[in-house]
Scaffold this active site. Structure first.
Site, PDB file in Angstrom:
ATOM      1  N   CYS A 192       0.815  -1.206   0.000  1.00 25.18           N
ATOM      2  CA  CYS A 192       0.000   0.000   0.000  1.00 25.18           C
ATOM      3  C   CYS A 192       0.854   1.263   0.000  1.00 25.18           C
ATOM      4  O   CYS A 192       1.143   1.844   1.046  1.00 25.18           O
ATOM      5  CB  CYS A 192      -0.969   0.035   1.172  1.00 25.18           C
ATOM      6  N   CYS A 231      -6.413   2.416  -3.300  1.00 26.37           N
ATOM      7  CA  CYS A 231      -5.701   2.926  -2.139  1.00 26.37           C
ATOM      8  C   CYS A 231      -6.572   3.992  -1.478  1.00 26.37           C
ATOM      9  O   CYS A 231      -6.634   5.133  -1.957  1.00 26.37           O
ATOM     10  CB  CYS A 231      -4.364   3.516  -2.561  1.00 26.37           C
TER      11      CYS A 231
END
Length: 457
Positions: free
Chosen positions: A200, A379
């Site tokens: 991430c 995200c």
């Protein structure tokens, strides 16, 4: 509040699993051969193992109990996206883990060992105890390695309660992040991101924005400077979101230092050393230092015949099948794979159905159906309490947004998107995704794949 009460509260908030969908604790299995072996019981492994089982069952060709084995020795399964929420003071870290064996249903065999080596030519793996396990199909979902030791002085600094150094990238340290952020009254808060592949890629600045907002809301904004030091050349890889985030950075007075890679931490003197793009180094004083460590492939993958030149499991970026025709019964998804997209839990929701469909086709017809993954990932970029920028994109770093037509421009922070991250996604993860019943932007509906021409692989 006790750990037991915290866990009970979380389960009450996200909803108890129904009797129909509850999982029974799986016992260890002692067979030596399985139809399908899944290595790794993280987000990718649990999700795809359950989806494969469900796919065969839905087709009327169900697998027997124990035909699918999950190989993983970890005691706990972690909801890693929740560690940002812990670092921001929104959740307790005990809410982000469950005993692994409680999440594996009885129709899946559980082998509580780590894999020591892969032998794809003989369709087998060897575990740390020396046990050899054969398979007809193999799915690799081992995740990646967090290289804490690659930053000199970092492990020691993280272990020191008074160092001011913390990280959301582990269960052990994510609660220290909140303690450090909440305790800071003045000084210099630095947040770092390494160059290269990490889990991430937006998380290093998510926690920065939450800290910045915390300081504004508590009247400390004038006493604390916030700076972002990143080994990357911009705020984000996708141009649309990078521009929006950089504009936000300038508006908020957050310093941006690009192509600055953290290489060492001197906790005793509160100094961080960064290597710049031209090879020179610079020492920076800090009061609070949040570190996102460098990451890479696990040694067991890197040293195996499955790896590409960078150490990731080499798979076709569309079908998720191994690129070596000799290893046509090997598949991979998630963080351990060579897929050229961001490594997030959201990516798993798009990868797992594609892998499942292609594997099912190979097993039942001998041919790869050719269903392809377009690189979708997401995200959810927290930009403060009550606000979130929802970045969704695919291969080519092109936006692929699910809600823009209904909820507005996803590059603009929104309270609705914030509650998706804080409330909906954790609920969906624990109650549906890792049971194989949540498909990300498709919700509870398994994606429908168009008819394709089978091509023998």
């Amino acid at each position: 509040m006790s750990s037991a009460l915290l866990v009970a509260r979380r389960r009450a908030l996200v909803g108890s699993r129904s009797l129909a969908s509850s999982v029974r604790w799986a016992s260890s299995d002692s067979k030596d051969k399985y139809k399908i072996v899944v290595v790794g019981a993280g987000s990718g492994g649990l999700t795809v193992a359950n989806q494969i089982y469900n796919r065969f069952k839905a087709a009327g060709t169900p697998l027997n109990e124990g035909d699918i084995a999950i190989v993983d020795a970890n005691e706990y399964h972690y909801y890693q996206p929740g560690w940002t929420l812990v670092g921001a003071g929104l959740k307790q870290k005990i809410e982000t883990r469950e005993p692994l064996k409680s999440l594996i249903p009885s129709h899946l065999a559980h082998i509580p060992e780590y894999v020591q080596s892969f032998a794809p030519k003989s369709s087998s793996i060897t575990t740390a105890s020396g046990r050899t396990i054969s398979y007809e199909s193999l799915v690799v979902a081992t995740g990646l390695k967090t290289n804490w030791d690659n930053i000199t002085g970092l492990p020691k600094a993280l272990a020191d309660p008074a160092s001011g150094v913390s990280s959301i990238y582990s269960y052990e340290t994510c609660d220290k992040v909140w303690r450090d952020i909440d305790a800071l009254r003045s000084g210099k808060a630095i947040f770092t991101q390494p160059a290269g592949v990490i889990k991430c890629a937006g998380a290093p600045q998510k926690i920065m924005w939450m800290a910045w907002d915390r300081y504004q809301k508590t009247g400390r904004g004038d006493q604390i400077s916030v700076d972002f030091y990143t080994g990357t050349p911009s705020m984000f890889s996708v141009k649309k979101y990078a521009e929006a985030l950089n504009e936000l950075r300038i508006q908020r007075g957050v310093g941006g230092f690009f192509s600055h890679n953290l290489v060492s931490v001197d906790a005793a003197n509160h100094k961080a050393t960064f290597k710049k793009g031209d090879g020179s180094t610079v020492d920076v004083d800090y009061t609070l230092l949040h570190v996102s460590p460098p990451m890479g492939p696990l040694d067991v993958i890197k040293n195996s015949p499955l790896a590409d030149e960078s150490g990731w499991v080499s798979v076709d970026k569309g079908t998720l099948r191994h690129t070596n025709p000799e290893f046509g019964n090997v598949w991979a998804l998630g963080d351990c794979s060579s897929l050229p997209t961001s490594k997030t839990a959201a990516a798993i929701t798009a990868q797992a159905p594609v892998l499942t469909e292609n594997l099912f086709s190979v097993v039942t017809t001998g041919k790869d159906r050719g269903v392809t993954y377009d690189g979708y990932t997401s995200c959810p970029l927290l930009t403060g309490y009550g606000q979130l920028m929802l970045a969704e994109f695919k291969y080519g770093l092109e936006p692929k947004e699910s809600f823009a037509n209904y909820l507005g421009d996803q590059s603009k922070p929104s309270r609705i998107y914030y509650h998706l991250k804080k409330d909906l996604f954790p609920w969906a993860y624990w109650n549906h995704m890792i049971q194989g019943r949540w498909f990300g932007s498709h919700g509870f509906l398994r994606p429908k794949f168009p008819p394709t021409t089978n091509t023998p692989k």
